[in-house]
Design a protein around this motif. Structure first.
Motif, short mmCIF file in Angstrom:
data_model
loop_
_atom_site.label_atom_id
_atom_site.label_comp_id
_atom_site.label_asym_id
_atom_site.label_seq_id
_atom_site.Cartn_x
_atom_site.Cartn_y
_atom_site.Cartn_z
N SER A 169 0.81 -1.14 -0.20
CA SER A 169 0.20 0.00 -0.02
C SER A 169 0.87 1.23 0.00
O SER A 169 2.25 1.25 0.44
N ALA A 170 0.28 2.46 -0.15
CA ALA A 170 0.94 3.68 -0.41
C ALA A 170 1.45 4.04 0.88
O ALA A 170 2.35 4.87 1.12
N ASP A 171 0.81 3.49 2.07
CA ASP A 171 1.24 3.69 3.25
C ASP A 171 2.35 2.83 3.99
O ASP A 171 2.69 3.26 4.98
N SER A 172 2.67 1.80 3.27
CA SER A 172 3.76 0.86 3.84
C SER A 172 4.93 1.39 3.71
O SER A 172 5.29 2.23 2.69
N ALA A 173 5.96 1.10 4.35
CA ALA A 173 7.38 1.46 4.23
C ALA A 173 7.81 1.06 2.92
O ALA A 173 9.14 1.77 2.62
N ASP A 174 7.69 -0.23 2.08
CA ASP A 174 7.99 -0.49 1.06
C ASP A 174 7.08 -0.23 -0.27
O ASP A 174 7.12 -0.84 -1.26
N HIS A 175 6.57 0.95 -0.09
CA HIS A 175 5.59 1.45 -1.02
C HIS A 175 6.16 1.61 -2.63
O HIS A 175 5.65 1.61 -3.31
N ALA A 194 5.94 -1.21 -5.50
CA ALA A 194 4.55 -1.62 -6.41
C ALA A 194 4.89 -1.17 -7.64
O ALA A 194 6.10 -0.76 -7.99
N ARG A 195 4.35 -2.06 -8.63
CA ARG A 195 4.49 -2.09 -10.04
C ARG A 195 3.84 -0.53 -10.69
O ARG A 195 3.31 0.11 -10.35
N VAL A 196 4.92 -0.28 -11.69
CA VAL A 196 4.53 0.82 -12.38
C VAL A 196 3.39 0.61 -13.48
O VAL A 196 3.45 -0.67 -14.10
N VAL A 197 2.41 1.39 -13.65
CA VAL A 197 1.09 1.24 -14.27
C VAL A 197 1.27 2.23 -15.45
O VAL A 197 0.63 2.00 -16.40
N ALA A 198 1.99 3.59 -15.18
CA ALA A 198 1.99 4.40 -16.36
C ALA A 198 3.32 5.05 -16.04
O ALA A 198 3.85 5.47 -14.91
N SER A 199 4.06 5.22 -17.32
CA SER A 199 5.65 5.66 -17.02
C SER A 199 5.69 6.76 -18.28
O SER A 199 5.13 6.89 -19.07
N HIS A 200 5.96 8.02 -17.74
CA HIS A 200 6.12 9.16 -18.62
C HIS A 200 7.45 9.87 -18.47
O HIS A 200 7.73 10.76 -17.85
N ASN A 220 -0.24 1.20 -6.75
CA ASN A 220 -0.83 1.90 -5.42
C ASN A 220 -1.21 3.27 -5.35
O ASN A 220 -1.60 3.82 -4.24
N GLY A 221 -0.99 3.88 -6.46
CA GLY A 221 -1.57 5.18 -6.44
C GLY A 221 -0.50 6.30 -6.26
O GLY A 221 -0.71 7.57 -6.21
N LEU A 222 0.67 5.82 -6.13
CA LEU A 222 2.07 6.70 -5.65
C LEU A 222 2.17 7.28 -6.91
O LEU A 222 2.70 6.57 -7.91
N LEU A 223 2.61 8.60 -6.99
CA LEU A 223 3.32 9.21 -8.11
C LEU A 223 4.95 9.40 -7.74
O LEU A 223 5.15 9.85 -6.74
N VAL A 224 5.74 8.63 -8.56
CA VAL A 224 7.30 8.81 -8.19
C VAL A 224 7.77 9.83 -9.32
O VAL A 224 7.73 9.43 -10.40
N GLU A 260 8.12 12.13 -4.14
CA GLU A 260 6.83 11.36 -4.28
C GLU A 260 5.71 12.19 -3.88
O GLU A 260 5.75 12.77 -3.33
N LEU A 261 4.62 11.78 -4.67
CA LEU A 261 3.30 12.46 -4.22
C LEU A 261 2.21 11.20 -3.90
O LEU A 261 2.00 10.43 -4.89
N LEU A 262 1.80 11.02 -2.54
CA LEU A 262 1.14 9.79 -2.36
C LEU A 262 -0.22 10.51 -2.58
O LEU A 262 -0.86 11.55 -2.74
N PRO A 263 -1.21 9.59 -2.60
CA PRO A 263 -2.51 9.41 -3.06
C PRO A 263 -3.43 10.17 -2.34
O PRO A 263 -4.51 11.03 -2.91
N ASP A 264 -3.10 10.43 -0.98
CA ASP A 264 -3.77 11.38 -0.21
C ASP A 264 -3.31 12.78 -0.36
O ASP A 264 -3.90 13.91 0.29
#
Length: 61
Positions: A10-16, A19-25, A35-39, A45-49
């Motif tokens: 999850s985006a809240d876990s220490a190893d967030h 997570a797999r990349v679903v869109a890359s630019h 998990n909704g995280l923007l890296v 990083e920008l968390l989903p919240d």
């Protein structure tokens, strides 16, 4: 958001970042993780919240 097995952390876990990349630019410098995280390329990083995680490495000029 994750539909594969095993599920991504999850985006809240220490190893967030694991997570797999679903869109890359790469031309814009960011990737969206499952998990909704923007890296960002600068390691920020920008968390989903809406919380921001500052870059963890210095930007070379």
């Amino acid at each position: 958001m994750c539909s594969h097995q095993p599920p991504c952390p999850s985006a809240d876990s220490a190893d967030h970042d694991a997570a797999r990349v679903v869109a890359s630019h790469p031309e814009q410098g960011w990737s969206l993780l499952c998990n909704g995280l923007l890296v960002f390329d600068d390691t920020g990083e920008l968390l989903p919240d809406g919380r921001v995680v500052e870059p963890r490495r210095p930007v070379l000029v």
